[in-house]
Design a protein around this motif. Structure first.
Motif, mmCIF file in Angstrom:
data_model
loop_
_atom_site.group_PDB
_atom_site.id
_atom_site.type_symbol
_atom_site.label_atom_id
_atom_site.label_comp_id
_atom_site.label_asym_id
_atom_site.label_seq_id
_atom_site.Cartn_x
_atom_site.Cartn_y
_atom_site.Cartn_z
ATOM 1 N N PRO A 88 2.715 5.007 3.012
ATOM 2 C CA PRO A 88 2.932 5.554 1.657
ATOM 3 C C PRO A 88 3.518 6.955 1.700
ATOM 4 C CG PRO A 88 0.621 5.725 2.213
ATOM 5 C CD PRO A 88 1.284 4.988 3.363
ATOM 6 N N THR A 89 4.060 7.358 0.573
ATOM 7 C CA THR A 89 4.583 8.714 0.361
ATOM 8 C C THR A 89 3.779 9.379 -0.750
ATOM 9 O OG1 THR A 89 6.208 7.962 -1.248
ATOM 10 C CG2 THR A 89 6.877 7.967 1.070
ATOM 11 N N HIS A 90 4.287 10.529 -1.234
ATOM 12 C CA HIS A 90 3.593 11.217 -2.322
ATOM 13 C C HIS A 90 3.987 10.674 -3.693
ATOM 14 C CE1 HIS A 90 1.569 14.309 0.069
ATOM 15 N NE2 HIS A 90 2.665 14.350 0.825
ATOM 16 N N GLU A 91 4.795 9.640 -3.743
ATOM 17 C CA GLU A 91 5.161 8.970 -4.999
ATOM 18 C C GLU A 91 4.535 7.597 -5.032
ATOM 19 O OE1 GLU A 91 6.731 10.446 -7.354
ATOM 20 O OE2 GLU A 91 7.220 12.279 -6.223
ATOM 21 N N TRP A 92 4.200 7.130 -6.227
ATOM 22 C CA TRP A 92 3.589 5.803 -6.381
ATOM 23 C C TRP A 92 4.610 4.738 -6.004
ATOM 24 C CZ3 TRP A 92 -1.375 5.259 -6.657
ATOM 25 C CH2 TRP A 92 -2.160 6.237 -7.251
ATOM 26 N N GLN A 93 4.190 3.791 -5.100
ATOM 27 C CA GLN A 93 5.034 2.688 -4.683
ATOM 28 C C GLN A 93 4.227 1.398 -4.750
ATOM 29 O OE1 GLN A 93 6.166 4.148 -0.788
ATOM 30 N NE2 GLN A 93 8.235 4.615 -1.522
ATOM 31 N N ALA A 94 4.938 0.305 -5.039
ATOM 32 C CA ALA A 94 4.259 -0.988 -5.167
ATOM 33 C C ALA A 94 3.823 -1.481 -3.789
ATOM 34 C CB ALA A 94 5.187 -1.993 -5.831
ATOM 35 N N LEU A 95 2.616 -2.040 -3.723
ATOM 36 C CA LEU A 95 2.049 -2.590 -2.495
ATOM 37 C C LEU A 95 2.123 -4.105 -2.582
ATOM 38 C CD1 LEU A 95 0.599 -1.902 0.164
ATOM 39 C CD2 LEU A 95 -1.570 -2.123 -1.067
ATOM 40 N N HIS A 96 2.874 -4.719 -1.679
ATOM 41 C CA HIS A 96 3.084 -6.167 -1.696
ATOM 42 C C HIS A 96 1.951 -6.871 -0.953
ATOM 43 C CE1 HIS A 96 7.030 -5.517 -3.387
ATOM 44 N NE2 HIS A 96 7.282 -4.631 -2.413
ATOM 45 N N PRO A 97 1.724 -8.141 -1.260
ATOM 46 C CA PRO A 97 0.671 -8.904 -0.532
ATOM 47 C C PRO A 97 0.996 -8.988 0.951
ATOM 48 C CG PRO A 97 1.340 -10.040 -2.544
ATOM 49 C CD PRO A 97 2.304 -8.920 -2.368
ATOM 50 N N GLY A 98 -0.053 -8.905 1.760
ATOM 51 C CA GLY A 98 0.122 -8.966 3.199
ATOM 52 C C GLY A 98 0.403 -7.638 3.850
ATOM 53 N N GLN A 99 0.428 -6.553 3.075
ATOM 54 C CA GLN A 99 0.683 -5.231 3.629
ATOM 55 C C GLN A 99 -0.622 -4.442 3.729
ATOM 56 O OE1 GLN A 99 3.637 -3.548 1.003
ATOM 57 N NE2 GLN A 99 5.309 -4.137 2.382
ATOM 58 N N ALA A 100 -0.779 -3.702 4.790
ATOM 59 C CA ALA A 100 -1.946 -2.861 5.004
ATOM 60 C C ALA A 100 -1.558 -1.403 4.848
ATOM 61 C CB ALA A 100 -2.530 -3.106 6.390
#
Length: 481
Positions: A88-100
């Motif tokens: 992740p970064t300091h901006e909100w990003q979408a988290l997809h299924p299967g990602q840790a």
């Protein structure tokens, strides 16, 4: 003998003999027992550690390791494939299924989209910097190296920095304004190139007066100059500036012109300049404006010219008791009476009645305020007391003239006449009692306005316009009984 011998042989062993037998078998049993214990211990240690004869602490440690091993095996069985690590970064990003995500990341559920979003926490940057400091240079902080004077100097520099930032913001704002608007000097230069000169109000009025007073100017140019001048003298300062360079007297002299349009527009300018401007009013009286206006009203002139002259006269008389005295001395009431009785001057008649009402109520309120408030100058109060307006109105027949104006068809005109009759009631009561025509007119108007007030009441207006007129008529009829 044989039977006896057999009985002897079957006889049980004695106790001493049994003890010797057990003593002989004891070593063998002990050896066998030790062998069994050794075998049992060996089997337990190598086959099932749960039942091994070990230390309790070692047993607990081995149990914990076994549990962790089982959980690891279970996790490997539940997650057969390797998960993708999301950085992740300091901006909100979408988290997809299967990602840790890394531990300590900030994860939220977006209620609008239904997706999970992740970003670094705000303190991650600080922790990263701190780790870098720990890995790199060693912090050397010595609190004894800073004195109170050093701290004061640092604070002063901090304030200077804030002032510099503010000054930078001001400079940016000024630069933005300069980009939007051009300086007056540049505009003047551009206008000079276009033969356009920027003038002040004073300069414009001087130019207009010169054009009006020039013998070479045409009638249209003079009228245009007066029309433009009227716009400027509405302001009190401009009207006084007109007086300062002699322009007011030039306009007053324009009332003597032989051209009706020049008289009309000169009176128009004077009416605007006189309004609520005592300094200009005084100079106008001294310049002979009152006499010239009365001459226009008393002589045969176009209706529009007399309208503007009456407008200037009203502006000159209001709130100026000295001018009111001069008006009565010069026979102003006789001039207005002739104007009202002249055919085709009904519009001016309503304005004359309104002027008389204003003068009567102004004198009455001035005397009452002087007694209650005591904030009026003695000189001005004395001037109001010297104005014999009500006796002059009674002597010159204004009681009957005002009463006859109730025959006018307009509701607005009737309203103003009713107000004036109420103001003159104390002075003209005997005249009103003797005037039978007035009683008949009031009765007719009462019936008319009762019907109109009833219509207003049906429309939901409890205190409408016609109801107020009806109340005024009823009050007059009550006083005259």
């Amino acid at each position: 003998m044989e039977r006896g011998r057999n009985r002897k042989e079957k006889r049980p062993l004695t106790m001493p003999h049994q003890g010797r037998l057990l003593f002989r078998m004891a070593p063998l049993c002990m050896l066998l027992s030790m062998l069994m214990v050794s075998c049992f211990n060996f089997c337990l240690c190598h086959k099932n550690s749960e039942f091994a004869l070990t230390n309790p602490e070692k047993r607990e440690k081995s149990s914990t390791k076994e549990t962790e091993r089982k959980e690891t095996v279970a996790e490997e069985e539940l997650e057969p494939e390797i998960l993708e690590v999301f950085h992740p970064t300091h901006e909100w990003q979408a988290l997809h299924p299967g990602q840790a995500v890394a531990a300590g990341s900030h994860v939220r559920l977006n209620l609008q989209t239904g997706a999970r979003e992740v970003k670094l926490q705000d303190e991650d940057k600080f922790q990263t910097n701190l780790k870098g400091l720990k890995k790199g240079k060693r912090l050397n902080i010595n609190t004894n190296t800073y004195t109170s004077q050093d701290l004061k100097n640092a604070l002063a520099k901090f304030k200077e920095g804030a002032e510099m930032e503010n000054s930078k913001e001001d400079q940016e704002r000024q630069a933005k304004v300069k980009r939007l608007f051009r300086p007056i000097e540049e505009l003047k230069k551009d206008f000079e190139e276009l033969n356009v000169v920027i003038e002040t109000d004073m300069q414009i009025m001087v130019r207009l007066i010169n054009k009006f007073n020039s013998s070479s100017s045409s009638l249209e140019e003079k009228i245009a100059a007066l029309f433009d001048l009227e716009y400027y003298v509405h302001q009190m300062d401009n009207a006084q500036d007109l007086l300062s360079f002699g322009g007011l007297q030039v306009v007053i002299n324009g009332l003597n012109s032989t051209e009706p349009l020049v008289k009309e527009y000169a009176a128009f300018v004077l009416g605007a300049a006189f309004s609520s401007n005592p300094k200009v009013q005084v100079e106008a009286i001294e310049g002979g404006a009152l006499q010239k206006l009365l001459v226009i009203l008393a002589t045969e002139q176009p209706l529009t010219t007399k309208k503007k002259a009456l407008f200037a006269l009203c502006s000159l008389l209001r709130h100026f008791p000295y001018a009111q005295q001069q008006f009565l001395k010069l026979g102003g009431l006789q001039v207005l009476r002739s104007l009202v009785q002249e055919k085709g001057m009904e519009v001016l008649a309503v304005r004359v009645v309104t002027l008389l009402y204003d003068l009567v109520t102004e004198k009455m309120f001035a005397e009452e305020d002087a007694e209650l408030m005591r904030d009026m100058s003695p000189e001005k109060l004395q001037q109001y007391r010297q104005v014999r307006l009500l006796p002059s109105l009674q002597e010159q027949g204004w009681c009957e003239i005002t009463a006859h104006l109730l025959a006018l068809p307009e509701h607005d005109a009737r309203e103003k006449v009713l107000q004036t009759l109420g103001a003159l009631l104390a002075t003209c009561r005997d005249r009103f009692h003797q005037d039978t025509q007035l009683r008949g007119t009031l009765g007719t108007l009462q019936a008319e306005y009762q019907a109109l007030a009833a219509l207003e009441l049906q429309e939901g207006e409890d205190e409408g316009y016609f109801r107020e007129l009806l109340d005024s008529i009823n009050s007059l009829l009550t006083e005259l009984r």
